[in-house]
Design an enzyme around this catalytic site. Structure first.
Site, short mmCIF file in Angstrom:
data_model
loop_
_atom_site.label_atom_id
_atom_site.label_comp_id
_atom_site.label_asym_id
_atom_site.label_seq_id
_atom_site.Cartn_x
_atom_site.Cartn_y
_atom_site.Cartn_z
N ARG A 251 0.81 -1.23 0.00
CA ARG A 251 0.00 0.00 0.00
C ARG A 251 0.84 1.27 0.00
O ARG A 251 0.42 2.29 0.54
CB ARG A 251 -0.96 0.03 1.19
CG ARG A 251 -1.97 -1.10 1.21
CD ARG A 251 -3.13 -0.77 0.32
NE ARG A 251 -4.05 -1.89 0.24
CZ ARG A 251 -5.33 -1.83 0.54
NH1 ARG A 251 -5.85 -0.71 0.93
NH2 ARG A 251 -6.08 -2.90 0.41
N ARG B 1 -2.91 6.82 0.42
CA ARG B 1 -3.18 8.04 1.20
C ARG B 1 -2.03 8.55 2.06
O ARG B 1 -2.08 9.66 2.56
CB ARG B 1 -4.42 7.79 2.08
CG ARG B 1 -5.68 7.70 1.24
CD ARG B 1 -6.89 8.11 2.04
NE ARG B 1 -8.04 8.15 1.18
CZ ARG B 1 -9.10 7.35 1.30
NH1 ARG B 1 -9.15 6.48 2.29
NH2 ARG B 1 -10.10 7.46 0.47
N ARG C 171 -6.37 12.10 -6.03
CA ARG C 171 -7.57 11.33 -5.69
C ARG C 171 -8.77 12.26 -5.47
O ARG C 171 -9.88 11.98 -5.92
CB ARG C 171 -7.24 10.52 -4.44
CG ARG C 171 -8.29 9.69 -3.84
CD ARG C 171 -8.60 8.46 -4.68
NE ARG C 171 -9.58 7.67 -3.95
CZ ARG C 171 -10.84 8.01 -3.83
NH1 ARG C 171 -11.30 9.08 -4.41
NH2 ARG C 171 -11.66 7.26 -3.11
N ASP D 286 -6.63 -3.01 -7.81
CA ASP D 286 -7.21 -3.60 -6.61
C ASP D 286 -7.49 -5.08 -6.87
O ASP D 286 -7.65 -5.49 -8.02
CB ASP D 286 -8.51 -2.91 -6.21
CG ASP D 286 -8.82 -3.17 -4.74
OD1 ASP D 286 -8.31 -2.45 -3.88
OD2 ASP D 286 -9.55 -4.15 -4.46
N TYR E 197 -15.02 -11.95 -0.48
CA TYR E 197 -15.73 -10.71 -0.88
C TYR E 197 -16.94 -11.03 -1.75
O TYR E 197 -17.98 -10.36 -1.65
CB TYR E 197 -14.77 -9.77 -1.63
CG TYR E 197 -13.80 -9.06 -0.70
CD1 TYR E 197 -14.22 -8.00 0.09
CD2 TYR E 197 -12.48 -9.46 -0.61
CE1 TYR E 197 -13.35 -7.35 0.95
CE2 TYR E 197 -11.59 -8.83 0.25
CZ TYR E 197 -12.03 -7.78 1.03
OH TYR E 197 -11.17 -7.15 1.89
O1 1CP Z 1 0.33 0.50 -3.18
C1 1CP Z 1 -0.21 -0.62 -3.31
O2 1CP Z 1 0.00 -1.54 -2.49
C2 1CP Z 1 -1.03 -0.90 -4.57
C3 1CP Z 1 -2.42 -0.75 -4.48
C4 1CP Z 1 -3.39 -1.72 -3.83
C5 1CP Z 1 -3.31 -3.09 -3.49
C6 1CP Z 1 -2.10 -4.01 -3.57
C7 1CP Z 1 -4.72 -1.30 -3.55
C8 1CP Z 1 -5.23 0.05 -3.73
N1 1CP Z 1 -5.43 -2.40 -3.12
C9 1CP Z 1 -4.59 -3.50 -3.06
C10 1CP Z 1 -4.95 -4.88 -2.70
C11 1CP Z 1 -6.15 -5.13 -1.85
N2 1CP Z 1 -7.39 -4.57 -1.95
C12 1CP Z 1 -6.20 -6.12 -0.85
C13 1CP Z 1 -5.07 -7.05 -0.51
C14 1CP Z 1 -4.01 -6.43 0.30
C15 1CP Z 1 -4.38 -6.07 1.71
O3 1CP Z 1 -4.80 -6.97 2.47
O4 1CP Z 1 -4.23 -4.90 2.06
C16 1CP Z 1 -7.49 -6.09 -0.29
C17 1CP Z 1 -8.02 -6.96 0.84
C18 1CP Z 1 -8.24 -5.12 -1.00
C19 1CP Z 1 -9.68 -4.78 -0.83
C20 1CP Z 1 -9.86 -3.35 -0.52
N3 1CP Z 1 -9.69 -2.34 -1.44
C21 1CP Z 1 -10.12 -2.75 0.72
C22 1CP Z 1 -10.29 -3.50 2.04
C23 1CP Z 1 -11.70 -3.68 2.36
C24 1CP Z 1 -11.95 -4.46 3.64
O5 1CP Z 1 -12.22 -5.65 3.55
O6 1CP Z 1 -11.88 -3.86 4.72
C25 1CP Z 1 -10.17 -1.35 0.53
C26 1CP Z 1 -10.46 -0.28 1.55
C27 1CP Z 1 -9.86 -1.11 -0.85
C28 1CP Z 1 -9.73 0.21 -1.53
C29 1CP Z 1 -8.35 0.58 -1.87
N4 1CP Z 1 -7.54 -0.16 -2.70
C30 1CP Z 1 -6.34 0.49 -2.87
C31 1CP Z 1 -6.40 1.72 -2.10
C32 1CP Z 1 -5.32 2.75 -2.02
C33 1CP Z 1 -7.66 1.76 -1.48
C34 1CP Z 1 -8.17 2.87 -0.56
C35 1CP Z 1 -9.26 3.65 -1.18
C36 1CP Z 1 -8.90 4.98 -1.78
O7 1CP Z 1 -7.79 5.51 -1.81
O8 1CP Z 1 -9.86 5.58 -2.23
#
Ligand code: 1CP
Length: 347
Positions: free
Chosen positions: A32, A36, A45, A82, A158
């Site tokens: 990540r 943010r 964003r 994602d 999911y």
């Molecule tokens: O920088 C990086 O790592 C690349 C971007 C990345 C990755 C690898 C994003 C962007 N998402 C992911 C993978 C991801 N998405 C996972 C696996 C990794 C982990 O466990 O952290 C999972 C479970 C998700 C699902 C997801 N997407 C969630 C979690 C939901 C929950 O179950 O609580 C969320 C909040 C997102 C949105 C998201 N994806 C990525 C970002 C930066 C965000 C935040 C939203 C935003 O900025 O608007």
């Protein structure tokens, strides 16, 4: 226009460590890292309609993938996308609700629902494939680019649950209630994931990481039956580039994960470093500082990072956190973590 870049890497520490080769210093990146924590990410964003616009516009996804390379000077980039693009490509669209997270208007309930899903083609996620091609070109060999997908169990969770959850009890319940439906869905996700990862590799991804973020909520028996065999299929299908498997929380599955046909195993902060090294002696380990450690004063961040490095021993290690960096982490702490790794010398 052919964008695929064959530029040799200027910094290949991450890839060499992934392959178990000897390195001059431990490479570092953060899960990540594009997000943010960076003011430039927040600015971009906030100018957009939402998260999906960022993911689905290759030029924008490329821009935010590069931000942490410029700002933090980490040793690898990870493509901005994602894990939820796979369910969508299979026919189950998601929404990203501001401040709440992902939501699936329709979920999988019956065998008919499973049968209605398609096996995704890389073309169904053309925006990420294009983003990878563009990013490889823009990186111009500075650092390797990581592609990724969710592990079948985490994607399943999911698709059944319809969004995030503290317990994923509906998804876990489904495994007990209807193993046949569960296996059919997991198989379809697996086939889609293999196609998608191969598409990412073809586009230029130098390594692919499989995120099993919800591995740790399964029992060892469930993990052996419903998670590992599908990750194994993915690992066995991919021999073009190294594969990283991160089974978050599944400390009980380390002996089996260590036997998978992958190069790197992700380690979270619950897993003792020396014990993990004993269980998995032959693979590169990635991790594992507690992301909350970065809320401590900088001097403590530095000390904890050095202790972690020492325990991993300097080789067959890729420094990272034990899970994604939290959005409100002070940028100075993230920089302190990265710089401490880069400056550390083993005596
Ligand atoms: O920088 C990086 O790592 C690349 C971007 C990345 C990755 C690898 C994003 C962007 N998402 C992911 C993978 C991801 N998405 C996972 C696996 C990794 C982990 O466990 O952290 C999972 C479970 C998700 C699902 C997801 N997407 C969630 C979690 C939901 C929950 O179950 O609580 C969320 C909040 C997102 C949105 C998201 N994806 C990525 C970002 C930066 C965000 C935040 C939203 C935003 O900025 O608007």
């Amino acid at each position: 226009m052919k964008l695929k870049s064959n530029t040799p890497l200027k910094n290949d520490l991450f890839l060499r460590a992934a392959k178990g080769e000897k390195v001059e210093r431990v490479p570092v990146w953060l899960m990540r890292q594009a997000g943010r924590i960076l003011p430039q990410y927040r600015a971009l964003r906030n100018s957009l309609s939402g998260f999906k616009e960022l993911v689905e516009t290759p030029e924008l996804a490329c821009e935010v993938t590069l931000q942490p390379i410029d700002e933090l000077e980490v040793d690898a980039a990870i493509i901005f996308s994602d894990i939820l693009v796979i369910p969508e490509a299979m026919g189950l669209p998601y929404e990203m609700v501001e401040k709440r997270g992902p939501h699936f208007p329709k979920t999988i309930q019956t065998l008919e629902d499973v049968n209605a899903l398609k096996i995704a083609e890389a073309n169904d996620i053309a925006y990420t494939i294009e983003a990878i091609k563009l990013t490889k070109k823009e990186l111009n060999g500075r650092v390797p680019l990581i592609g990724f997908a969710g592990a079948p169990w985490t994607i399943f969770a999911y698709m059944i649950e319809g969004g995030g959850s503290k317990t994923f009890s509906k998804a876990k319940g489904q495994l007990y209630k209807d193993p046949n439906l569960s296996h059919q869905l997991l198989e379809k996700i697996t086939q889609s994931t293999i196609v998608y990862l191969k598409g990412q590799i073809e586009a230029g991804a130098d390594l692919v990481q499989v995120f099993d973020s919800w591995a740790g909520i399964l029992s060892p028996t469930q993990y052996a039956a419903f998670a590992l065999p599908y990750i194994q299929k993915i690992c066995d299908a991919i021999d073009e580039v190294p594969v990283t498997v991160f089974a978050k929380g599944a400390y009980f599955a380390r002996p089996a994960v260590g036997e998978l046909n992958c190069s790197v195993v992700g380690v979270d902060w619950n897993m003792d470093i020396k014990e993990t090294r004993q269980i998995i002696p032959h693979k590169t380990l990635q991790g594992n500082l507690d992301p909350c450690q970065l809320y401590a004063p900088l001097s403590e961040v530095k000390k904890a990072t050095q202790t972690m490095l020492e325990q991993f021993g300097g080789q067959k290690h890729i420094a990272n956190l034990g899970h994604g960096v939290y959005p409100d982490t002070p940028l100075d702490s993230v920089k302190c973590f990265v710089d401490t790794v880069k400056e550390y010398s083993f005596s």
